[in-house]
Scaffold this motif. Structure first.
Motif, PDB file in Angstrom:
ATOM      1  N   ALA A   2      12.787   4.045   1.152  1.00 11.85           N
ATOM      2  CA  ALA A   2      11.372   3.720   1.251  1.00 11.85           C
ATOM      3  C   ALA A   2      11.036   2.499   0.402  1.00 11.85           C
ATOM      4  N   ARG A   3      10.208   1.645   0.977  1.00 15.24           N
ATOM      5  CA  ARG A   3       9.840   0.422   0.239  1.00 15.24           C
ATOM      6  C   ARG A   3       8.493  -0.056   0.729  1.00 15.24           C
ATOM      7  N   LEU A   4       7.668  -0.528  -0.221  1.00 16.79           N
ATOM      8  CA  LEU A   4       6.386  -1.128   0.095  1.00 16.79           C
ATOM      9  C   LEU A   4       6.388  -2.557  -0.424  1.00 16.79           C
ATOM     10  N   VAL A   5       5.929  -3.483   0.399  1.00 16.15           N
ATOM     11  CA  VAL A   5       5.915  -4.892   0.020  1.00 16.15           C
ATOM     12  C   VAL A   5       4.521  -5.453   0.230  1.00 16.15           C
ATOM     13  N   GLU A   6       3.900  -5.861  -0.877  1.00 13.60           N
ATOM     14  CA  GLU A   6       2.552  -6.421  -0.811  1.00 13.60           C
ATOM     15  C   GLU A   6       2.597  -7.940  -0.705  1.00 13.60           C
ATOM     16  N   SER A   7       1.555  -8.494  -0.118  1.00 10.51           N
ATOM     17  CA  SER A   7       1.409  -9.946  -0.034  1.00 10.51           C
ATOM     18  C   SER A   7      -0.066 -10.280   0.101  1.00 10.51           C
ATOM     19  N   GLY A   8      -0.375 -11.569  -0.050  1.00 10.25           N
ATOM     20  CA  GLY A   8      -1.737 -12.027   0.165  1.00 10.25           C
ATOM     21  C   GLY A   8      -2.538 -12.338  -1.088  1.00 10.25           C
ATOM     22  N   GLY A   9      -1.976 -12.054  -2.251  1.00 14.48           N
ATOM     23  CA  GLY A   9      -2.691 -12.372  -3.477  1.00 14.48           C
ATOM     24  C   GLY A   9      -2.742 -13.866  -3.720  1.00 14.48           C
ATOM     25  N   LEU A  92      -3.519  -7.040 -10.908  1.00 11.96           N
ATOM     26  CA  LEU A  92      -2.359  -6.845 -10.047  1.00 11.96           C
ATOM     27  C   LEU A  92      -2.699  -5.706  -9.082  1.00 11.96           C
ATOM     28  N   TYR A  93      -2.672  -5.989  -7.793  1.00 12.34           N
ATOM     29  CA  TYR A  93      -3.023  -5.009  -6.776  1.00 12.34           C
ATOM     30  C   TYR A  93      -1.746  -4.432  -6.183  1.00 12.34           C
ATOM     31  N   SER A  94      -1.646  -3.102  -6.218  1.00  8.30           N
ATOM     32  CA  SER A  94      -0.437  -2.425  -5.749  1.00  8.30           C
ATOM     33  C   SER A  94      -0.778  -1.436  -4.645  1.00  8.30           C
ATOM     34  N   CYS A  95       0.177  -1.270  -3.767  1.00 12.76           N
ATOM     35  CA  CYS A  95       0.073  -0.361  -2.632  1.00 12.76           C
ATOM     36  C   CYS A  95       0.800   0.936  -2.971  1.00 12.76           C
ATOM     37  N   LYS A  96       0.250   2.056  -2.539  1.00 10.52           N
ATOM     38  CA  LYS A  96       0.849   3.364  -2.792  1.00 10.52           C
ATOM     39  C   LYS A  96       0.846   4.157  -1.501  1.00 10.52           C
ATOM     40  N   HIS A 105       5.471   6.651  -3.296  1.00 12.66           N
ATOM     41  CA  HIS A 105       6.126   5.360  -3.433  1.00 12.66           C
ATOM     42  C   HIS A 105       5.093   4.290  -3.769  1.00 12.66           C
ATOM     43  N   TRP A 106       5.526   3.340  -4.590  1.00 17.84           N
ATOM     44  CA  TRP A 106       4.680   2.221  -5.004  1.00 17.84           C
ATOM     45  C   TRP A 106       5.360   0.903  -4.659  1.00 17.84           C
ATOM     46  N   GLY A 107       4.534  -0.089  -4.376  1.00 19.84           N
ATOM     47  CA  GLY A 107       5.044  -1.442  -4.242  1.00 19.84           C
ATOM     48  C   GLY A 107       5.027  -2.153  -5.582  1.00 19.84           C
ATOM     49  N   GLN A 108       5.535  -3.384  -5.583  1.00 19.00           N
ATOM     50  CA  GLN A 108       5.613  -4.173  -6.819  1.00 19.00           C
ATOM     51  C   GLN A 108       4.286  -4.811  -7.178  1.00 19.00           C
ATOM     52  N   GLY A 109       3.425  -4.986  -6.195  1.00 15.46           N
ATOM     53  CA  GLY A 109       2.113  -5.550  -6.455  1.00 15.46           C
ATOM     54  C   GLY A 109       2.007  -7.023  -6.110  1.00 15.46           C
ATOM     55  N   THR A 110       0.764  -7.448  -5.927  1.00 13.80           N
ATOM     56  CA  THR A 110       0.455  -8.853  -5.685  1.00 13.80           C
ATOM     57  C   THR A 110      -0.737  -9.219  -6.575  1.00 13.80           C
TER      58      THR A 110
END
Length: 116
Positions: A2-9, A92-96, A105-110
């Motif tokens: 499982a992996r979450l990848v944020e973008s757009g910051g 820092l905005y993170s996805c969960k 699961h958490w992403g690394q954040g943007t």
């Protein structure tokens, strides 16, 4: 895996807009709730918005009327449209992702920076 990848910051002026995206891999996206959290320097992480598997949304009071969370189950994506941004939204905005009885699961954040 499982992996979450944020973008757009990025950097935006006060009053501006950004759209954050979170791509989910390796999870049964349709069954999971999704959320956006943020952590400003020196502060604890706080909830911004959530969206259930059925599309029900919740928002923190400080973003109501300015931010909108949405999801696209066909693309395994969740979005956060942020309008009328303020310097205090800098964080820092993170996805969960989570589901009852399942792993979290958490992403690394943007990083979002709003200049005054």
């Amino acid at each position: 895996q499982a992996r979450l990848v944020e973008s757009g910051g990025g950097l935006v002026h006060t009053g501006g807009s950004l759209r954050l995206s979170c791509a989910a891999f390796g999870i049964n996206f349709d069954l999971n709730s999704m959320g956006w959290y943020r952590q400003a320097p020196g502060n604890q992480r706080e909830l911004v918005a959530t969206i259930s598997r059925g599309g029900t949304t919740t928002y923190a009071d400080f973003v109501k009327g300015r931010f909108t969370i949405s999801r696209d189950n066909a693309k395994n994506m969740v979005y956060l449209q942020m309008n009328s941004l303020k310097p205090e939204d800098t964080a820092l905005y993170s996805c969960k992702t989570w589901r009852t009885g399942g792993p979290i699961h958490w992403g690394q954040g943007t990083m979002v920076t709003v200049s005054s």
